[in-house]
Each structure stands twice: as structure tokens, then as C-alpha cells.
Write a protein that holds these residues in place. Structure first.
Motif, PDB file in Angstrom:
ATOM      1  N   ASN A 149      -4.780  -2.281  -6.657  1.00 57.21           N
ATOM      2  CA  ASN A 149      -3.827  -1.594  -7.518  1.00 57.21           C
ATOM      3  C   ASN A 149      -3.735  -0.138  -7.077  1.00 57.21           C
ATOM      4  N   ASN A 150      -2.539   0.334  -6.803  1.00 58.09           N
ATOM      5  CA  ASN A 150      -2.355   1.711  -6.320  1.00 58.09           C
ATOM      6  C   ASN A 150      -2.736   2.762  -7.350  1.00 58.09           C
ATOM      7  N   LYS A 151      -2.898   2.350  -8.606  1.00 55.11           N
ATOM      8  CA  LYS A 151      -3.280   3.292  -9.648  1.00 55.11           C
ATOM      9  C   LYS A 151      -4.777   3.582  -9.639  1.00 55.11           C
ATOM     10  N   ASN A 152      -5.549   2.736  -8.977  1.00 51.60           N
ATOM     11  CA  ASN A 152      -6.996   2.954  -8.898  1.00 51.60           C
ATOM     12  C   ASN A 152      -7.304   4.090  -7.931  1.00 51.60           C
ATOM     13  N   SER A 153      -8.393   4.817  -8.193  1.00 52.13           N
ATOM     14  CA  SER A 153      -8.791   5.891  -7.286  1.00 52.13           C
ATOM     15  C   SER A 153      -9.489   5.339  -6.051  1.00 52.13           C
ATOM     16  N   GLN A 155      -9.453   2.111  -3.102  1.00 54.52           N
ATOM     17  CA  GLN A 155      -8.443   1.240  -2.519  1.00 54.52           C
ATOM     18  C   GLN A 155      -9.078   0.088  -1.748  1.00 54.52           C
ATOM     19  N   SER A 157      -8.347  -2.160   1.329  1.00 58.11           N
ATOM     20  CA  SER A 157      -7.537  -2.259   2.537  1.00 58.11           C
ATOM     21  C   SER A 157      -7.851  -3.573   3.240  1.00 58.11           C
ATOM     22  N   ARG A 351      -9.778   6.468  -2.299  1.00 55.34           N
ATOM     23  CA  ARG A 351      -8.407   6.760  -1.887  1.00 55.34           C
ATOM     24  C   ARG A 351      -8.223   8.211  -1.457  1.00 55.34           C
TER      25      ARG A 351
END
Length: 372
Positions: A149-153, A155, A157, A351
Motif C-alpha cells: 500500500n503506497n500509504k504505508n511508510s 514499501q 518491492s 520508503r
């Protein structure tokens, strides 16, 4: 630099599990299996949740998330081990067994997890870890939606998609110009496995092979080797199963697999749905780095053929190996009766660090599916 237990002091609800927590952890996992939407695949770690972790590495941590009453509401594990990266032994950390039971606790865990990943290299026990990674089944859409989720700090990959291949039996068309044979886990075999694994991303080191020799039941007694005409080793593996520490349950089979068990007279026993399955793994699967793809396929055919016809296989339901994006083994098993399950390996990073993603990894990614 701080120690892990010191880091955890800022999180009242998080603690490191001890042996006395075993029954509560097993009960927590069982309750989740009963109450949440079931996946086609589930796992049973009874009677000792910690035993499977010990098979992977002697250095691991089981984190417990508890409510005010002391009841477990979440579990996560961190396993530190040695693997090859860029041809050199390096510490890596596998993040697994993540389960959280309620939305409120999920929010708490996410905050903790973000801080942990951000400060990971500043924690003494993890300062030498070159990579944090995890694996998620493609069918586990809930986990993928929550974690990727891009909202998480932090990531996730993608490193590589891979497949777990479960082979039930060979076909009459299955043959190879090479012959596999059982051998002792000699110094020659260990040196070959170590040499072959060095070029692999997350390859198995010599120390890891020795750890398996000393700690995996039956590992040293079921080594299979393929040699060329000059008696040089070109491929090797070891048949082993963590069945005594981690059991697999499947709620459905494909129509092809169901028909196979209905009409086949192959000696392997027929598994029952929702009961424990017994997979036999081609572990520590190693090929000579200079082996051509055609010969690699033929060598793997020999390993598979020997394994399926061995006495040890009669006690198991299927033979399992891993196929990654970098190494396609399909030509070696395409005439077998098999079932494929897809998953993806992810690197987990902070991130904000803007670390370069490891998308261009070595040509041969090694995934020991028996330990995931």
C-alpha cells in the motif's frame, strides 16, 4: 546503536515470545483459521510453533501483539540467517507469519512495523542484514492489499514471482539421458553445493548446508547426485520434509489432480481434503553454474524421476520444488502430473530511504520453498 529489547520498550503491547507462549500462539493461529475467510492453503505448526523456526535458523524472534488483558492479537516472526548475495555470504532477514486479528490492533502493528523497518539497521541484532524480505501467495489478496500500500511508510518491492510445483507422478514419456543416484553427503557434495549456490541470489552457504546436515531429520541420508560421463557432479539435491514441524492443509484440488488420484495406481497415498498433506521437497537444489539449459533440464528430470520412484516418496503425497522467473524448469516436469501455486518474493524497506530496488537481481534467484 540499540538492542532489540531496548527498542521494544517503547511499545507496551509488543513482546518477544518464549517457549511458555507456545500453546497460546497455536490457539491464536487456530482461531484465525476458524473465524476468517479460508485460503485454499493453510498451515499447522503444532505441537511446537518454534520448531519450524529452529529448522530455518538458530537466530529468530517471535513477536507477540497483546491487548490489555494479555491475550494475543497478533504474531510476526523475524528470522536472521546467512545467504549468498553477490557471491559473498551475508546476513539476511526473513519476515514471516504475520497475523493480526482486529482492525484496531492492525493500526497499532502498522505503526510499530513502520518504526521497526525505518530503524532496522540501527538495531544491534540486525545491523549486518543486507536485505529484509518476505513471500506472499498470489491468492492471499487480503495480505497483498494491506501490505503493498503506497500509504504505508514501508514499501514492498517485488523481487521475483515464483511458483511452487507439486509433482504427483511421472508420465510414461518421462525420461532423461542422465541418471541420478543416492550418495553420502560427502565433502565433495558439500563443496559442489556451495560452489553452485554462490552465483545465486539468496543462495545457500556452506555453513547453512552444515546446519541442515546437523539439524534436519533425514537430510544427510537422502542426498541425490547427478554425474556426467567423467564422474563430475553436475547437479545435486536432498530429499527432505519439514512435515514434523509444519503441516499443510489444502481445501480443494484441481480437476486434473482429483482425476489422477481417482484412477491412478501410483504408490503415493491419496491425500484427503482439509487433512494434513505430506510434501517431499527437493531441497538445496544445485546445478553446476556452467551447465547449459538443455543439460540442466535433463539433470533435473533425473532428480525428479529418481525421487518419485524412491522408497522414501511412498510416505509422501507429492514432490515439491520451486520455479522462479529467472529459472524456468517446466521442460523438466511438463510430462508429469503436477499442480502449480504462484507467489511473489518482496524486499521490505523504509520508503523514505529511497533505496534502489533490487529489481535486477542475479539471473538465478534461489528460493527454498520448504522454509517458507
Amino acid at each position: 546503536m540499540t538492542y532489540f529489547r531496548e527498542f521494544l520498550q517503547d511499545y507496551d503491547s509488543i513482546s518477544i515470545a518464549v517457549a511458555q507462549d507456545n500453546e497460546d500462539i497455536l490457539s491464536f493461529f487456530h482461531s484465525l483459521e476458524m473465524n476468517q475467510q479460508k485460503s485454499n492453503i493453510s498451515y499447522d505448526r503444532s505441537p511446537d510453533f518454534f520448531e519450524f523456526l529452529r529448522l530455518v535458523s538458530p537466530l529468530y524472534y517471535v513477536l507477540l501483539l497483546k491487548d490489555k488483558n494479555g491475550s494475543i492479537k497478533g504474531v510476526g516472526t523475524l528470522i536472521v540467517k546467512e545467504s549468498y548475495i553477490d557471491g559473498k555470504p551475508a546476513q539476511v532477514c526473513y519476515l514471516g507469519d504475520l497475523r493480526v486479528s482486529t482492525l484496531k490492533m492492525t493500526v497499532y502493528w502498522r505503526k510499530f512495523y513502520s518504526d521497526l523497518i525505518r530503524k532496522f539497521s540501527q538495531i544491534k541484532e540486525f545491523e549486518n542484514c543486507k536485505i529484509n524480505y518476505t513471500a506472499i501467495l498470489d491468492q492471499n489478496t487480503i495480505a497483498k492489499k494491506t501490505l503493498i500500500n503506497n500509504k504505508n511508510s514501508y514499501q514492498y518491492s517485488s523481487l521475483s514471482r515464483y511458483s511452487m510445483i507439486n509433482i504427483l507422478a511421472p508420465s510414461i514419456l518421462f525420461n532423461s539421458t542422465y541418471v541420478a543416484a543416492r550418495e553420502e553427503l560427502s565433502t565433495e557434495v558439500i563443496e559442489f553445493m556451495d560452489y553452485s549456490q554462490r552465483s545465486n541470489f539468496l543462495g545457500i552457504t556452506k555453513e547453512e548446508i552444515k546446519y541442515r546436515k546437523d539439524n534436519w531429520k533425514g537430510f544427510r541420508d537422502n542426498v541425490i547426485v547427478v554425474r556426467n560421463r567423467d564422474r563430475e557432479i553436475i547437479a545435486a539435491s536432498a530429499l527432505w520434509s519439514p512435515y514434523y514441524a509444519k503441516k499443510i492443509k489444502v481445501s480443494s484440488f484441481s480437476k486434473l489432480i482429483s482425476l489422477f488420484y481417482k484412477f491412478s495406481k501410483f504408490p503415493s497415498s491419496c491425500p484427503e481434503l482439509n487433512s494434513s498433506l505430506r510434501p517431499l521437497y527437493l531441497t538445496t537444489l544445485s546445478f553446476h553454474p556452467k551447465l547449459q539449459d538443455k543439460d540442466k533440464t535433463l539433470a533435473l528430470k533425473a532428480l525428479i524421476n529418481f525421487s518419485l520412484k524412491s522408497e522414501v516418496f511412498k510416505d509422501y503425497h507429492f514432490l515439491t520444488l520451486t520455479e522462479s522467473r529467472q529459472v524456468n524448469f517446466q521442460k523438466a516436469y511438463r510430462f508429469c502430473y503436477y499442480q502449480r501455486t504462484h507467489a511473489t518474493l518482496y524486499e521490505v524497506t523504509d520508503r523514505s530511504l529511497h533505496r534502489n530496488k533490487l529489481t535486477d537481481i542475479a539471473e538465478s534467484l534461489f528460493i527454498e520453498i520448504a522454509l517458507i
